[in-house]
Enzyme design. Sequence first.
Site, PDB file in Angstrom:
ATOM      1  CG  ASP A  31     -28.951  24.431 -42.538  1.00 19.82           C
ATOM      2  OD1 ASP A  31     -27.841  24.955 -42.323  1.00 19.82           O
ATOM      3  OD2 ASP A  31     -29.514  23.672 -41.720  1.00 19.82           O
ATOM      4  CG  ASN A  87     -22.425  30.625 -37.164  1.00 15.95           C
ATOM      5  OD1 ASN A  87     -22.638  31.794 -36.864  1.00 15.95           O
ATOM      6  ND2 ASN A  87     -23.401  29.768 -37.429  1.00 15.95           N
ATOM      7  CD  GLN A  94     -16.687  26.555 -38.022  1.00 18.65           C
ATOM      8  OE1 GLN A  94     -15.906  27.357 -37.508  1.00 18.65           O
ATOM      9  NE2 GLN A  94     -16.412  25.878 -39.121  1.00 18.65           N
ATOM     10  CB  VAL A  96     -20.363  21.658 -39.894  1.00 18.66           C
ATOM     11  CG1 VAL A  96     -19.669  20.817 -40.963  1.00 18.66           C
ATOM     12  CG2 VAL A  96     -21.707  21.031 -39.517  1.00 18.66           C
ATOM     13  CG  HIS A 100     -20.625  26.289 -43.311  1.00 15.88           C
ATOM     14  ND1 HIS A 100     -19.748  25.648 -42.471  1.00 15.88           N
ATOM     15  CD2 HIS A 100     -21.674  26.669 -42.525  1.00 15.88           C
ATOM     16  CE1 HIS A 100     -20.240  25.637 -41.242  1.00 15.88           C
ATOM     17  NE2 HIS A 100     -21.407  26.258 -41.238  1.00 15.88           N
ATOM     18  CG  HIS A 102     -25.209  29.681 -42.175  1.00 15.74           C
ATOM     19  ND1 HIS A 102     -26.035  28.647 -41.790  1.00 15.74           N
ATOM     20  CD2 HIS A 102     -24.035  29.477 -41.525  1.00 15.74           C
ATOM     21  CE1 HIS A 102     -25.392  27.870 -40.931  1.00 15.74           C
ATOM     22  NE2 HIS A 102     -24.171  28.349 -40.759  1.00 15.74           N
TER      23      HIS A 102
HETATM   24  P1  5GP Z   1     -22.657  26.025 -38.307  1.00 12.27           P
HETATM   25  O1  5GP Z   1     -23.342  25.876 -36.999  1.00 12.27           O
HETATM   26  O2  5GP Z   1     -21.393  25.189 -38.348  1.00 12.27           O
HETATM   27  O3  5GP Z   1     -22.421  27.443 -38.738  1.00 12.27           O
HETATM   28  O4  5GP Z   1     -23.657  25.476 -39.406  1.00 12.27           O
HETATM   29  C1  5GP Z   1     -23.782  24.145 -39.732  1.00 12.27           C
HETATM   30  C2  5GP Z   1     -25.095  23.998 -40.440  1.00 12.27           C
HETATM   31  O5  5GP Z   1     -25.091  22.755 -41.104  1.00 12.27           O
HETATM   32  C3  5GP Z   1     -26.319  24.010 -39.521  1.00 12.27           C
HETATM   33  O6  5GP Z   1     -27.199  25.057 -39.910  1.00 12.27           O
HETATM   34  C4  5GP Z   1     -26.926  22.635 -39.704  1.00 12.27           C
HETATM   35  O7  5GP Z   1     -28.353  22.665 -39.717  1.00 12.27           O
HETATM   36  C5  5GP Z   1     -26.381  22.207 -41.048  1.00 12.27           C
HETATM   37  N1  5GP Z   1     -26.206  20.781 -41.184  1.00 12.27           N
HETATM   38  C6  5GP Z   1     -25.647  19.928 -40.291  1.00 12.27           C
HETATM   39  N2  5GP Z   1     -25.631  18.677 -40.781  1.00 12.27           N
HETATM   40  C7  5GP Z   1     -26.186  18.749 -42.024  1.00 12.27           C
HETATM   41  C8  5GP Z   1     -26.445  17.771 -43.021  1.00 12.27           C
HETATM   42  O8  5GP Z   1     -26.146  16.577 -42.885  1.00 12.27           O
HETATM   43  N3  5GP Z   1     -27.041  18.207 -44.164  1.00 12.27           N
HETATM   44  C9  5GP Z   1     -27.353  19.531 -44.358  1.00 12.27           C
HETATM   45  N4  5GP Z   1     -27.925  19.846 -45.524  1.00 12.27           N
HETATM   46  N5  5GP Z   1     -27.121  20.468 -43.419  1.00 12.27           N
HETATM   47  C10 5GP Z   1     -26.543  20.084 -42.273  1.00 12.27           C
END
Ligand code: 5GP
Length: 115
Positions: A31, A87, A94, A96, A100, A102
């Site tokens: 992450d 998420n 969520q 992205v 996925h 975590h």
């Molecule tokens: P969500 O909030 O959708 O469950 O998690 C998305 C995760 O993707 C977040 O923890 C955020 O830090 C991570 N993330 C967002 N953009 C990028 C990226 O460009 N590269 C990486 N490695 N992680 C990302």
Amino acid sequence: MTDKTIFSRIIDGELPGTFVYQDDVVVAIRDLKPAAPVHVLVIPRKPIPSLQHLDENDVELAGRMLLAASRIAEQEGLEDGYRLIVNTGPNGGQTVPHLHLHILGGRKMTERMVP
Ligand code: 5GP
């Protein structure tokens, strides 16, 4: 412009990412903003938007994601345990829109999210 997700662009090598695992169904990257000493995202190559979009055809994919998570946790030395989070949607936090998991580990998870 592209309508590919950030994660699809990382998978396709268009954006940088630190890969810790890859197979024919899933990849795993660190992450960008780790919330724990180990914070890995397990991402299916297929850009399913969220858990809400899984269907019967994705049963094997879902299993492969969990199996990969278990293997990666072992590879990352998380023998004392870890937390898996998915998420889902706006209320789930969520950000992205590409399914996925975590994997969070390397410290004791003190935040109780369920009673
Ligand atoms: P969500 O909030 O959708 O469950 O998690 C998305 C995760 O993707 C977040 O923890 C955020 O830090 C991570 N993330 C967002 N953009 C990028 C990226 O460009 N590269 C990486 N490695 N992680 C990302």
